[in-house]
Design a protein around this motif. Structure first.
Motif: not given
Lengths: 359, 180, 251
Positions: C70-72, C52
């Motif tokens: 996946d990225w925030i 992440i």
């Protein structure tokens, strides 16, 4: 089997209900009058039982961003604070709304503005239901009026926030947070497994599997035409919430000549006022919004032809009164009575206001 | 039946915990109960008070402006709450440190020398239980058995050996309270 | 296109996790090279399904557009707080932040120090180019003395602007950090060395050793108003004396 009746402070009830709900994480920063929430969680050590993470953050700002990070992973995460700390969290709340993330925020309100006082207040009504952070967003807002509701609203808030992928707030105050009452806690529920989250929150950032595209949690969109579409999608969601999720309580409203509209602790005081007024032959009913957003506008509108006047009782200078006036389209007198700066009005002084409205 | 009680004194006198024990006793009798404290820094050495309501019915406001009974443990609290006792109601005060005793004639006033008794009889840790005993004697909002059951429930097991000491203090309070 | 190169003769390839989206970075910017290293390390460690990434506000705000994990996207400066929760709630995942100097050393200083102090098992990748690139070349906390930017047009002046903040040095005594290193990517040799350091940092995070911070002294040719080559030379001559390379802490 009947659940055990416990005697708990409102703040303690929130903490214990959060563990029972199967909450994955709590991130907070101490501030009076709600510090018992994190203290109770730390005392309970839920990481040894349910695996819930409890972390004291370096600031309210960090805490809400931890909620943002946990929510991005599809987890049930929450924070709590009181008015000055909630102001600090507004940026994060706006980002959560913009990124369509669920999450629960508890505000045990105290008097402001500024550092203000640690005594009870409801002066954050506008901040909560009209915005707070930047941008066109809405915050699902629940107003508990008892310790039992403090516990119950944890599940309600989480359920609504996950149903609509939108943050939700429990808007309590120092009275409800600090008082002790009888409460029955909900059954212990298991936390969601990673497989369940991947299935139920397919948008969650839990690591990209080969069978899907990357999940990206962001509120950023530099293309205005796309950003407008995003906003329209938010607005449609808010409309659906307004259609489906309004909650309120009506006490002795059927035969009422006058209505008190009040939420939270002010509703409890107003119920006493209603009892006193009825003893004196004045038919007063109590209308208590449980969801402050969505506001029970439609139901209140019905009263414009049924009662002679409305008094809103708030621990502020007159905030919800504006929504009540809009709801009844200013067709009947709607007056406000409130005390400021942490002073809680007594039933007797509110009764005098009812008599004024009558004359 | 509803009892609306305020307990007020200095922080550290056990005002809040006395209220808590009373509230637990109400819980033992299946009553509806609320306990609402003053909170924050005023607990630390300043004045502290707690409103306890015990009722057979759902309780509306946890915040009141008049009370069936006031238990007063210092002068500032006496000045603040003497006027708030309902006519015909009860005021219990400890004369220790009181320079201007209560003056109202339309209420029943009792004095309990809890501070002196606690000091002289080596019961300083159970001072507030002596006061509570006085209340049980003159108002009797809950039974003594319920108080003891509530205490047993709230005290951690390792402190259960202190239960007899507390009961003794309550009984002593019942003996020494006198109407003015 | 694929057939142009005989796989047997292939000596260099684009990392598998980097996609074909056109990059918004300027020519000569260090971000592209560091992105490549991140993508390679994740792939080589087999962490694609466990990683992440937390993107900052600043030029790397769109990092999520280029590396297929996946990225925030965090609020400005809050990446370490976001990463803290992501890692604590998913202890088996690989969580890293990718932040610039404004994000990490100005608005997010508190989050940086406290994530490190808690010893969060994450990697903090720190791009230090001494300027705010995204907003058009304003002063950064790491801007050098006398260096001119849009908000210190006559050069950084100590009485007005204070001094270049050596945040990596500041993090050395913070107990929770296990690796603090400063690298560059301006030569092939430097890139190779930097990649090894990045891999060590990722391994630390997965082994639960604490927080690893890898600072990349970087160029911003546009912000510095130079050609890419000039920018590299200027960086070596001016940045490296203030921000010397090497391992500052390892435990």
């Amino acid at each position: 089997m009947a659940e055990e009746v416990k005697l708990l402070k409102g703040n303690e009830a929130i903490a214990l209900a959060a563990i029972r709900y199967g909450t994955d994480g709590y991130f907070g920063y101490p501030i009076t009058p709600q510090s018992e929430i994190m203290e109770t969680l730390m005392d309970e050590k839920p990481w040894e039982t349910t695996g819930m993470v409890v972390l004291q953050a370096e600031s309210e700002v960090a805490a809400i961003n931890m909620v943002y990070g946990g929510a991005a992973c599809g987890k049930r995460v929450m924070t709590s604070s009181s008015s000055p700390g909630i102001s600090l969290k507004q940026e994060g709340i706006s980002y959560m709304a913009g990124a369509e993330l669920p999450g629960l925020i508890v505000n045990v309100m105290r008097g402001g503005p500024g550092l203000g006082t640690i005594q009870p207040s409801q002066a954050d009504y506008f901040q909560t239901v009209k915005g707070g952070g930047h941008g066109d967003y809405r915050l699902i807002t629940l107003a508990p009026a008892s310790v039992q509701e403090m516990a119950d609203h944890v599940a309600l808030g989480f359920d609504l926030s996950f149903k609509y992928c939108n943050p939700a707030m429990i808007l309590a105050d120092g009275v409800i947070g600090q008082m002790m009452e009888k409460v029955v806690l909900p059954e212990q529920r298991p936390r969601k497994s990673e497989a369940e989250i991947r299935r139920e929150q397919p948008w969650a950032t839990l690591g990209k599997t080969r069978d899907r595209k990357p999940n990206i949690i962001t509120s950023l969109e530099l293309d205005s035409s796309v950003m407008e579409k995003n906003n329209l999608r938010f607005q449609a969601k808010y409309k659906a919430i307004e259609e489906n999720e309004v909650l309120y309580e009506e006490i002795q409203c059927e035969d009422a000549d006058y209505l008190i509209v009040a939420f939270g602790s002010a509703a409890r005081i107003s119920q006493k006022v209603m009892e006193l007024a009825r003893k004196e032959g004045i038919k007063v009913g109590l209308f208590r919004p449980i969801t402050l957003w969505p506001f029970p506008t439609r139901r209140l509108n019905d009263y414009k032809d049924k009662v002679k006047g409305i008094l809103t009782v708030e621990l502020n200078a007159g905030q919800m009164v504006e929504d009540v006036r809009l709801a009844v389209e200013c067709k009947i007198p709607v007056e406000h009575y409130g005390r400021l700066g942490g002073i809680v009005p007594t039933p007797q002084e509110v009764l005098e206001q009812i008599k004024k409205l009558k004359n | 039946m509803q009892h609306e009680i305020i307990i007020a004194g200095f922080g550290g006198q056990g005002v809040l915990s006395m209220g808590k024990i009373l509230t637990y006793a109400g819980l033992m009798e299946n009553k509806e109960v609320t306990w609402f404290p003053s909170y924050g820094p005023e607990q630390r050495g300043g004045t502290a008070n707690v409103t306890v309501i015990l009722s057979d019915e759902r309780i509306s406001s946890p915040v009141l402006n008049e009370y069936d009974a006031a238990i007063i443990l210092n002068q500032p609290s006496l000045e603040k709450f003497e006027p708030s006792v309902k006519p015909g109601g009860i005021l219990i005060y400890d004369g220790y440190g009181i320079t201007h005793p209560p003056t109202r004639r339309d209420i029943r006033v009792y004095e309990i020398e809890a501070m002196n008794t606690a000091t002289n009889e080596n019961m300083s840790k159970t001072f507030n239980m002596i006061v509570l005993g006085g209340l049980l004697k003159v108002l009797n909002p809950v039974k003594l058995d319920s108080v003891m059951a509530g205490l047993k429930k709230t005290l951690p097991e390792r402190h259960h050996h202190l239960l007899p000491v507390n009961e003794k203090a309550i009984l002593r309070g019942m003996e020494i309270i006198k109407e003015k | 296109m694929e057939n142009i190169v005989d796989p047997a003769n292939l000596v260099y390839d684009k990392p598998r996790l980097m996609n074909d989206n056109p990059m918004h970075y300027c020519p000569g910017c260090s971000h592209g090279v560091v992105h490549k290293l991140v993508a390679e390390v994740i792939d080589e460690m087999g962490l694609e399904e466990k990683t992440i990434g937390v993107a900052p506000v600043g030029c790397a705000v769109f990092a999520y557009n280029y590396i297929d994990i996946d990225w925030i996207e965090a609020a400005h400066g809050r990446a370490p707080a976001v990463a803290t929760a992501a890692k604590r709630l998913n202890p088996d995942k690989m969580v890293f932040t990718y932040q610039g100097d404004g994000d990490l050393a100005a608005i997010g200083t508190a989050e940086t120090i406290h994530a490190c102090n808690r010893g969060e098992n994450i990697v903090i990748i720190f791009i230090n180019n001494a300027i705010y690139g995204m907003t058009g070349g304003q002063m950064a906390p790491t801007t050098l003395m006398e260096m001119a930017t849009a908000t210190c047009p006559y050069g950084r002046n100590a009485s007005l602007n204070g001094y270049p903040l050596k945040i990596s040095e500041l993090l050395v005594p913070v107990e929770g950090t296990c690796l603090i290193a400063r690298e560059t990517v301006h030569t092939a040799a430097a890139v190779k060395k930097a990649k090894k350091m990045l891999r060590k940092a990722f391994e630390n995070a997965m082994a639960g050793k604490g927080t690893s911070v890898v600072e990349f002294v970087s160029t911003c040719a546009s912000g510095w108003k130079m050609t890419p080559d000039q920018a590299n030379q200027w960086m070596v001559a001016n940045m490296l004396p203030v921000y010397p390379l090497g391992i500052l802490k390892e435990k």
